[in-house]
Design an enzyme around this catalytic site. Structure first.
Site, mmCIF file in Angstrom:
data_model
loop_
_atom_site.group_PDB
_atom_site.id
_atom_site.type_symbol
_atom_site.label_atom_id
_atom_site.label_comp_id
_atom_site.label_asym_id
_atom_site.label_seq_id
_atom_site.Cartn_x
_atom_site.Cartn_y
_atom_site.Cartn_z
ATOM 1 N N CYS A 175 0.820 -1.226 0.000
ATOM 2 C CA CYS A 175 0.000 0.000 0.000
ATOM 3 C C CYS A 175 0.845 1.263 0.000
ATOM 4 O O CYS A 175 0.316 2.357 -0.178
ATOM 5 C CB CYS A 175 -0.931 0.006 1.209
ATOM 6 N N HIS A 223 -2.976 6.917 3.690
ATOM 7 C CA HIS A 223 -3.444 5.683 3.051
ATOM 8 C C HIS A 223 -4.811 5.332 3.633
ATOM 9 O O HIS A 223 -5.044 5.473 4.833
ATOM 10 C CB HIS A 223 -2.434 4.565 3.302
ATOM 11 N N ASN A 261 -10.050 0.227 0.370
ATOM 12 C CA ASN A 261 -8.585 0.252 0.293
ATOM 13 C C ASN A 261 -8.169 -0.200 -1.109
ATOM 14 O O ASN A 261 -8.280 -1.372 -1.446
ATOM 15 C CB ASN A 261 -8.023 -0.693 1.366
#
Ligand code: UT7
Length: 333
Positions: A116, A256, A286
């Site tokens: 990520c 994030h 996500n």
């Protein structure tokens, strides 16, 4: 005289049309909108349903939009980096495929896998090429088809992830904008807590690996959660402190988007009001390497030249990091 810095001069994104909401998910696994909203903060996510399409399609569409809106000819691009954990194929790099689909012929291109944190790592990598003069125009993309590695029988992971791509153009500037400081970190201890068991060279696909459902995301959620909160907050605060930034100096935090509770904990540690934090997790979930550009793209019109922005990430590896940059242009123009 400010040394030439690398700055973001444009941002674009591509989202698949299909919306998978919590009600539909609740028919697939034993979960509820209430649980997902309370524990994660996601209402819906986009899923790439087009047959035969991959991250390169999302990435190439985002890149084409970026070229168009920044009035850049594809031939001007020197380098394209694609951050992804869901490449179209093990090889060649998805970046090569994106360049081909977007008509970029004078560039070299490669993939970067930092979970990520991929977009942040790609931005820091692009910065090096731009600041040394090795490249003048660099495109970085975060492009993911997370739905291809999500187990829709596992209620602990399937609500979390979505598909998307974002792209940014990075160029040199002699103005007082651009990337000022960053800190990137990783620790392989994270492997045991977050990985995909099979499909790589150590454990290639077999009947057994498929029967055991090993081609999906394996995550020990609570462990990852604890690491994410402490590491993302530590590194973001460190970047603030070493650049003498008080909370009132910061226009935006771009975190994030993994879990609303992680985002809120990081903002609290930075003493930042929630209205200075970019949050769109409720709409997209996500999207791994695509979360940061999706935020910048959605907030672009509100961004002003010179805005102090902190990017902060945490992901598989473990990888994490934070970056301080001054936004390069008035987004409303
Ligand atoms: O982007 C890469 C980095 N990834 C992250 O940052 C993710 C970090 N982790 C998280 O965001 C959270 O840990 C999760 C969202 C993955 C899980 O939330 P949690 O609050 O840590 O839940 P848990 O795993 O501790 O599970 C609590 C309970 C369990 O039931 P029991 O054992 O207490 O009866 C789970 O079985 O919640 C249950 N549960 C669910 N219940 C309803 C787990 N998933 C679900 C679900 N619906 N979808």
């Amino acid at each position: 005289m400010i040394k030439s810095r690398a700055t973001i001069t444009g941002i674009a994104a591509e989202l698949p049309d299909y919306i998978l909401n919590n009600d539909e998910l609740s028919k697939m696994v034993d979960t509820s909108d209430e649980w997902i909203m309370t524990r994660i903060g996601i209402k819906e996510r986009r899923i790439l349903k087009e047959k035969g399409a991959g991250p390169s399609d999302l990435g190439a569409r985002a890149v084409k939009k970026l070229l168009e809106k920044t009035e850049t000819d594809a031939s001007e691009i020197d380098l394209l980096i694609c951050a992804t954990v869901t490449p179209d194929h093990p090889f060649p790099a998805t970046a090569n495929i994106i360049s081909h689909k977007a008509g970029i012929k004078n560039a070299f291109s490669f993939d970067l896998n930092a979970g990520c944190s991929g977009f942040l790592y790609a931005l820091a990598t692009a910065q090096q090429f731009v600041e040394t003069g090795m490249a003048k125009k660099v495109i970085i993309t975060g492009a993911e088809k997370m739905s291809s590695i999500v187990d829709y029988q596992d209620r602990a992971t399937c609500p979390i992830f979505g598909d998307a791509a974002g792209a940014a153009l990075i160029e040199p500037t002699s103005e007082d904008t651009g990337i000022i400081d960053s800190k990137l970190q990783s620790d392989g201890i994270g492997f045991s807590h977050l990985h995909q068991k099979a499909g790589g060279s150590v454990r290639p696909a077999s009947y057994q690996s498929i029967d055991n459902r090993e081609h999906y995301i394996y995550q020990e959620g609570q462990n990852v959660f604890k690491w994410a909160v402490s590491k993302m907050a530590d590194v973001a605060v460190e970047i603030m402190e070493r650049n003498s930034l008080a909370n009132e100096d910061i226009a935006w935090l771009v975190p994030h988007q993994a879990n609303m509770r992680i985002i809120e904990a990081v903002a609290r540690r930075m003493c930042l009001d929630r209205n200075k934090v970019m949050i769109n997790i409720q709409k997209y979930g996500n999207t791994t390497a695509a979360t940061l550009p999706l935020c910048l793209w959605e907030w672009e019109e509100r961004l002003k030249k010179g805005d102090n922005i902190i990017l902060a990430t945490f992901g598989a590896g473990f990888t994490w990091g934070a970056m301080y940059l001054k936004w390069g242009y008035d987004g409303s123009k």
